[in-house]
Design an enzyme around this catalytic site. Structure first.
Site, PDB file in Angstrom:
ATOM      1  N   SER A 170      88.871  17.257  38.977  1.00 46.83           N
ATOM      2  CA  SER A 170      88.664  15.831  38.696  1.00 46.83           C
ATOM      3  C   SER A 170      89.954  15.194  38.190  1.00 46.83           C
ATOM      4  O   SER A 170      90.840  15.879  37.670  1.00 46.83           O
ATOM      5  CB  SER A 170      87.560  15.653  37.647  1.00 46.83           C
ATOM      6  OG  SER A 170      86.371  16.259  38.093  1.00 46.83           O
TER       7      SER A 170
HETATM    8  N1  SAM Z   1      85.099  20.394  36.646  1.00 45.93           N
HETATM    9  C1  SAM Z   1      85.921  20.774  37.750  1.00 45.93           C
HETATM   10  C2  SAM Z   1      87.352  21.000  37.370  1.00 45.93           C
HETATM   11  O1  SAM Z   1      87.721  20.852  36.194  1.00 45.93           O
HETATM   12  O2  SAM Z   1      88.132  21.363  38.264  1.00 45.93           O
HETATM   13  C3  SAM Z   1      85.789  19.857  38.937  1.00 45.93           C
HETATM   14  C4  SAM Z   1      84.422  19.864  39.501  1.00 45.93           C
HETATM   15  S1  SAM Z   1      84.325  19.401  41.186  1.00 45.93           S
HETATM   16  C5  SAM Z   1      84.477  17.667  41.095  1.00 45.93           C
HETATM   17  C6  SAM Z   1      82.578  19.710  41.459  1.00 45.93           C
HETATM   18  C7  SAM Z   1      82.239  21.174  41.543  1.00 45.93           C
HETATM   19  O3  SAM Z   1      80.808  21.296  41.504  1.00 45.93           O
HETATM   20  C8  SAM Z   1      82.677  21.850  42.818  1.00 45.93           C
HETATM   21  O4  SAM Z   1      83.483  22.952  42.531  1.00 45.93           O
HETATM   22  C9  SAM Z   1      81.360  22.268  43.492  1.00 45.93           C
HETATM   23  O5  SAM Z   1      81.451  23.472  44.240  1.00 45.93           O
HETATM   24  C10 SAM Z   1      80.456  22.402  42.290  1.00 45.93           C
HETATM   25  N2  SAM Z   1      78.998  22.323  42.545  1.00 45.93           N
HETATM   26  C11 SAM Z   1      78.317  21.491  43.364  1.00 45.93           C
HETATM   27  N3  SAM Z   1      76.994  21.736  43.271  1.00 45.93           N
HETATM   28  C12 SAM Z   1      76.834  22.747  42.365  1.00 45.93           C
HETATM   29  C13 SAM Z   1      75.712  23.448  41.822  1.00 45.93           C
HETATM   30  N4  SAM Z   1      74.445  23.186  42.187  1.00 45.93           N
HETATM   31  N5  SAM Z   1      75.938  24.413  40.905  1.00 45.93           N
HETATM   32  C14 SAM Z   1      77.201  24.716  40.516  1.00 45.93           C
HETATM   33  N6  SAM Z   1      78.303  24.092  40.994  1.00 45.93           N
HETATM   34  C15 SAM Z   1      78.114  23.120  41.899  1.00 45.93           C
END
Ligand code: SAM
Length: 236
Positions: A73
């Site tokens: 993000s």
């Molecule tokens: N917080 C992260 C960072 O500091 O890099 C960025 C998060 S990124 C915007 C969103 C993440 O959510 C992705 O890595 C995606 O694979 C994960 N994601 C999506 N659905 C999910 C779920 N049901 N459970 C766990 N992770 C999930």
């Protein structure tokens, strides 16, 4: 001189300058004000949470690709979560969507600061196995692995093994607030979750639960996150 002509020392100096100018801009715009948030930002090295070819862009304040079609993000978004969350030392936090591990490290720096005895803890769930490994490796080299646990799984179902949590932060866009996550939030706890359309704008909701378990949702701002995919999320 182009960036490509720089020596490693010039790169490091430029990165430090960019890191500082980014936080100064966020402070002067009123986006960030709390001392804990600013200290956490200054302490956690975002360059250790990126693929090698993007290290030089570490302090560009935008989402950056980390593989699997996912992103780390933007800096301002991570810090807005910290500001809205009223974090304190000793809290137990759940993150849904570990990605690179950077946001979890920032939160860990507030709930269990470097140099103090371990107090709070962050549990972060990620559905993509390669990103679980990436986040784990990044957290180890940045020295947060003792305060952040990365779990492979569907975060829409929370993490019952460690529930309830003082704070739950969802880092992907949900169609609605998953009831299981609400159940895993402590009384007087807070949750931040983007809710809205798939691959479009969402509203960032601050969900609070009072002492008696009554839930209130307040819209904070419009945001654009990648989709939350899972049993209580989108199906793709
Ligand atoms: N917080 C992260 C960072 O500091 O890099 C960025 C998060 S990124 C915007 C969103 C993440 O959510 C992705 O890595 C995606 O694979 C994960 N994601 C999506 N659905 C999910 C779920 N049901 N459970 C766990 N992770 C999930």
């Amino acid at each position: 001189m182009s960036v490509g002509d720089c020596t490693p020392l010039e790169d490091t100096t430029r990165m430090a300058e960019k890191k500082e100018s980014t936080i100064k801009r966020l402070i002067s715009s009123g986006t960030v004000s709390s001392e804990e948030t600013i200290r956490a930002y200054r302490t956690v090295p975002r360059e250790l949470f990126l693929p090698d070819h993007l290290v030089r862009d570490a302090y560009v304040d935008s989402p950056l690709p980390i593989g699997e079609g996912q992103t780390i993000s933007a800096i301002h978004m991570c810090l807005i979560y910290l500001e809205l969350f009223q974090l304190a030392e000793g809290l137990k936090v759940l993150e849904v969507g570990a990605g690179s591990g950077y946001h979890a490290a920032l939160v860990a720096e507030v709930v269990s600061p470097t140099g103090s005895p371990p107090s709070g803890h962050v549990f972060t769930i990620e559905r993509k196995p390669t990103l679980v490994k990436f986040a784990q490796k990044n957290l180890e080299r940045a020295r947060y692995a003792d305060r952040v646990t990365v779990i492979l799984g569907d975060g829409t179902l929370g993490y019952p093994e460690e529930a309830p949590f003082d704070r739950i932060m969802v880092a992907a866009a949900a169609p609605y607030t998953p009831p299981t996550l609400l159940e895993q939030l402590k009384p007087e706890g807070l949750m931040l979750i983007p809710v809205g359309r798939h691959h479009f704008w969402q509203e960032l909701l601050l969900v609070s639960k009072d002492k008696k378990g009554k839930v209130k949702k307040r819209k904070q701002m419009s945001v654009a996150f990648v989709p939350l995919i899972g049993k209580e999320g989108w199906n793709k």
